[in-house]
Design an enzyme around this catalytic site. Structure first.
Site, PDB file in Angstrom:
ATOM      1  N   GLY A 347       0.822  -1.196   0.000  1.00 50.79           N
ATOM      2  CA  GLY A 347       0.000   0.000   0.000  1.00 50.79           C
ATOM      3  C   GLY A 347       0.862   1.254   0.000  1.00 50.79           C
ATOM      4  O   GLY A 347       2.099   1.203  -0.010  1.00 50.79           O
ATOM      5  N   GLU A 389       3.588   0.356  -4.552  1.00 49.76           N
ATOM      6  CA  GLU A 389       3.368   1.677  -5.137  1.00 49.76           C
ATOM      7  C   GLU A 389       4.650   2.511  -5.040  1.00 49.76           C
ATOM      8  O   GLU A 389       4.833   3.209  -4.054  1.00 49.76           O
ATOM      9  CB  GLU A 389       2.200   2.378  -4.446  1.00 49.76           C
ATOM     10  CG  GLU A 389       0.905   1.595  -4.530  1.00 49.76           C
ATOM     11  CD  GLU A 389      -0.261   2.285  -3.840  1.00 49.76           C
ATOM     12  OE1 GLU A 389      -0.201   3.517  -3.611  1.00 49.76           O
ATOM     13  OE2 GLU A 389      -1.226   1.607  -3.511  1.00 49.76           O
ATOM     14  N   ASP A 457      -8.070   8.271  -8.399  1.00 49.37           N
ATOM     15  CA  ASP A 457      -7.072   9.222  -7.902  1.00 49.37           C
ATOM     16  C   ASP A 457      -6.212   9.813  -9.019  1.00 49.37           C
ATOM     17  O   ASP A 457      -5.061  10.157  -8.797  1.00 49.37           O
ATOM     18  CB  ASP A 457      -6.167   8.573  -6.847  1.00 49.37           C
ATOM     19  CG  ASP A 457      -6.796   8.616  -5.474  1.00 49.37           C
ATOM     20  OD1 ASP A 457      -7.996   8.917  -5.399  1.00 49.37           O
ATOM     21  OD2 ASP A 457      -6.112   8.314  -4.490  1.00 49.37           O
TER      22      ASP A 457
END
Length: 614
Positions: A347, A389, A457
């Site tokens: 994450g 990420e 996003d």
């Protein structure tokens, strides 16, 4: 890269999907490198600022051999103004002497045949731009072909006359200062034809199959320009489409949701969502010291539940070996045996550990396997999800593991987990040279059951003055702030790289992003800052927004709302229905969403996902 309020972070979660707006700063066109006796050797060096997060930026250089003889090595030199420097670099050896910087090729990327190019990148501090560029000692402003620039990109091809085995493609012409000679037609990234005109009929295709086409132009000097935007085509025939029963309907359950949000596993039952979904990703486990580790032990397996809070109405006892979310998920699986539960690691906040972990992917995979099969919760997890990420790019921090690291990690996971589910959440940044281009997602696809493409996003109030834009556009639209920042562009690009549509899940946000100080109802307005949210500025759950700021319009397949001085974008049951039609039309595996607690008490968004994929 701390450039925006992220998604898939540990708190108030949303996911940072795309990078910042690309700003190209060309420093040179055709660059003559050789002495008069070697006039056939020439090249270009071009600089691009890929992203900028205020205190720093990501830069990229491209060196291209534009001559007729091979180059055996290259060296790029430039100057930075005071306060600007290279912090880290990849694919080149970068050194400095005061404000003067020198980048030399690695042992494996110095040789360039005619027409070939190579890129190297770096993360910089400060805000200055390079000047005084030199390539192999020559100036960066011209050489063997002065004034002869590569052609522009042709228009995106359009498809017509689609049959079981063929499709006709048509595109608008590219521009070139010396004239366009012909066009290369690429199917799924491979050139299948070179034609003089602006149309081509591709034949020999399979019935009921998906293909992606792009086109690039060649000028009279045989220079190729950039590829066009892509078009996806599905041939007719081939029998029925994917079995609706096999489609993925996945939701993320956040470990920390049991705190301020007061969202528990039992809410999946009372909302009706448990009966609608096929998979749950439990977010997040951490990645530390090259290993998979538990995120927070208290919500995971220590928190005691009373009878009224428990999925099966039975209270936890003080001495039972497993409590918390893990025990409640085991009870949920007993009640809904069709649900598969995966443990998601990384994450936004915890992706920094992947760089160390992939230095020994076999040991990393072993640690994850051992943790998922801990005797205390044995049988709970049906597989693992890796949410890095981002590999070989920047998120909260920057990774320089190289483009092969992600593939190596997924290969090791598949070797260890065997028939268990192995999945990954991946970027949706389809901009030219963006995050999809940074890692070998196509090569890794053979080892994964599916990818969760984080198609949200794209835009938000980290750009405090706007322009206002939907954070999860399905398609591009007139005035979109950044090309390549939309769901369709991401899916098309991944397919073009060779990732099967049957391994891609479309992402849906169960939340909205908003600005305040906005007077314009339509997208593209200016703002004064992020709108207030219940948990965090600039973001709020759908269950809050549907009442306080109802949708007033739609753009690019998603909804937006203008109420007072606030402007929000979010998905509704109606726009989710449209996105699920896209999933089916594109032959995708299914859809996933971030995350359960943003939905209403009756689970209306989860129901829209499920109903749309029947």
């Amino acid at each position: 890269m701390r450039t925006r309020i992220p998604l898939h972070r540990r708190e108030f979660s949303s996911r940072a999907v795309a990078g910042l707006t690309a700003l190209l700063l060309p420093l040179a066109a055709m660059v003559g490198l050789a002495t008069p006796a070697e006039a056939a050797a020439s090249a270009t060096a071009t600089y691009a600022k890929v992203s900028d997060w205020g205190s720093g930026f990501e830069g990229k250089w491209t060196v291209k051999n534009t001559g007729t003889t091979a180059l055996s090595s290259w060296t790029v030199e430039w100057d930075f103004p005071s306060g600007t420097a290279v912090a880290s670099a990849w694919d080149a050896d970068v050194t400095s002497s005061g404000a003067h910087w020198t980048a030399k090729n690695k042992s494996w990327n110095g040789s360039l045949s005619p027409g070939a190019s190579v890129t190297f990148g770096f993360n910089g501090t400060g805000s200055g731009a390079p000047s005084g560029c030199k390539l192999n000692g020559g100036s960066c402003d011209g050489g063997s072909l002065p004034g002869d620039n590569p052609p522009s990109a042709p228009g995106a091809p359009t498809a017509s006359g689609v049959t079981d085995t063929s499709v006709k493609l048509t595109w608008t012409a590219a521009a070139d200062d010396k004239g366009v000679k012909n066009y290369d037609v690429l199917r799924d990234g491979t050139t299948v034809a070179t034609v003089a005109g602006t149309t081509h009929t591709d034949t020999g295709l399979s019935a009921g199959a998906d293909y992606t086409y792009t086109v690039k132009a060649r000028d009279t000097a045989d220079q190729t320009g950039p590829q066009s935007a892509a078009v996806s085509v599905r041939t007719t025939g081939g029998g029925p489409g994917p079995d609706p029963g096999s489609r993925v309907k996945l939701g993320y359950f956040t470990e920390w949701g049991v705190y301020g949000r007061n969202y528990h596993v039992k809410n999946l039952v009372t909302s009706g969502s448990a009966a609608k979904i096929t998979h749950i990703n439990y977010a997040f486990g951490n990645v530390q010291n090259g290993r998979c580790t538990v995120g927070e032990t208290f919500p995971a397996y220590e928190k005691a539940y009373t009878a009224d809070q428990s999925v099966d109405g039975v209270a936890d006892t003080w001495d039972q070996p497993l409590r918390g979310n893990f025990n409640q998920l085991k009870k949920l699986k007993a009640k809904y045996p069709h649900i598969k539960v995966l443990w998601s690691f990384g994450g936004w906040t915890w992706s920094g550990g992947f760089g160390q972990a992939v230095q020994n992917p076999t040991a990393f995979a072993q640690s994850c396997y051992d943790l998922l099969n801990d005797s205390r919760w044995a049988g709970l997890f049906d597989g693992i999800d890796l949410d890095w990420e981002y590999p070989n790019a920047c998120g909260l921090s920057c990774d320089t593991s190289g483009p092969a690291a992600f593939k190596n990690m997924m290969q090791a996971m598949r070797a260890k987990f065997g028939g268990k589910l192995v999945t990954a959440a991946i970027t949706a940044d389809a901009s030219n040279g963006g995050k999809i281009d940074a890692a070998d997602y196509a090569g890794a696809a053979q080892y994964v059951d599916f990818y969760n493409v984080m198609t949200y996003d794209f835009f938000g109030a980290w750009a405090a003055q706007g322009p206002t834009a939907p954070h999860s556009p399905l398609t591009s639209y007139s005035g979109i702030p950044q090309q390549g920042f939309n769901s369709d562009a991401a899916i098309v690009k991944l397919k073009a790289k060779g990732v099967p549509g049957s391994k891609l899940n479309l992402g849906i946000g169960f939340y909205g992003r908003g600005w305040t100080g906005v007077t314009q109802s339509a997208p593209g307005g200016t703002a004064t800052g992020p709108a207030p949210g219940k948990y965090e500025q600039g973001i709020d759950d759908y269950k809050e927004l549907k009442g306080k700021c109802p949708a007033t319009g739609t753009v690019a397949g998603t909804a937006y709302a203008h109420c007072g001085s606030q402007w929000w974008s979010y998905d509704t049951p109606a726009t989710i229905s449209g996105k699920m039609n896209y999933v089916k039309n594109q032959g995708l595996k299914g859809a996933f969403f971030w995350e359960f607690s943003g939905d209403t008490a009756s689970g209306e968004l989860a129901n829209a996902v499920s109903a749309g994929l029947q």
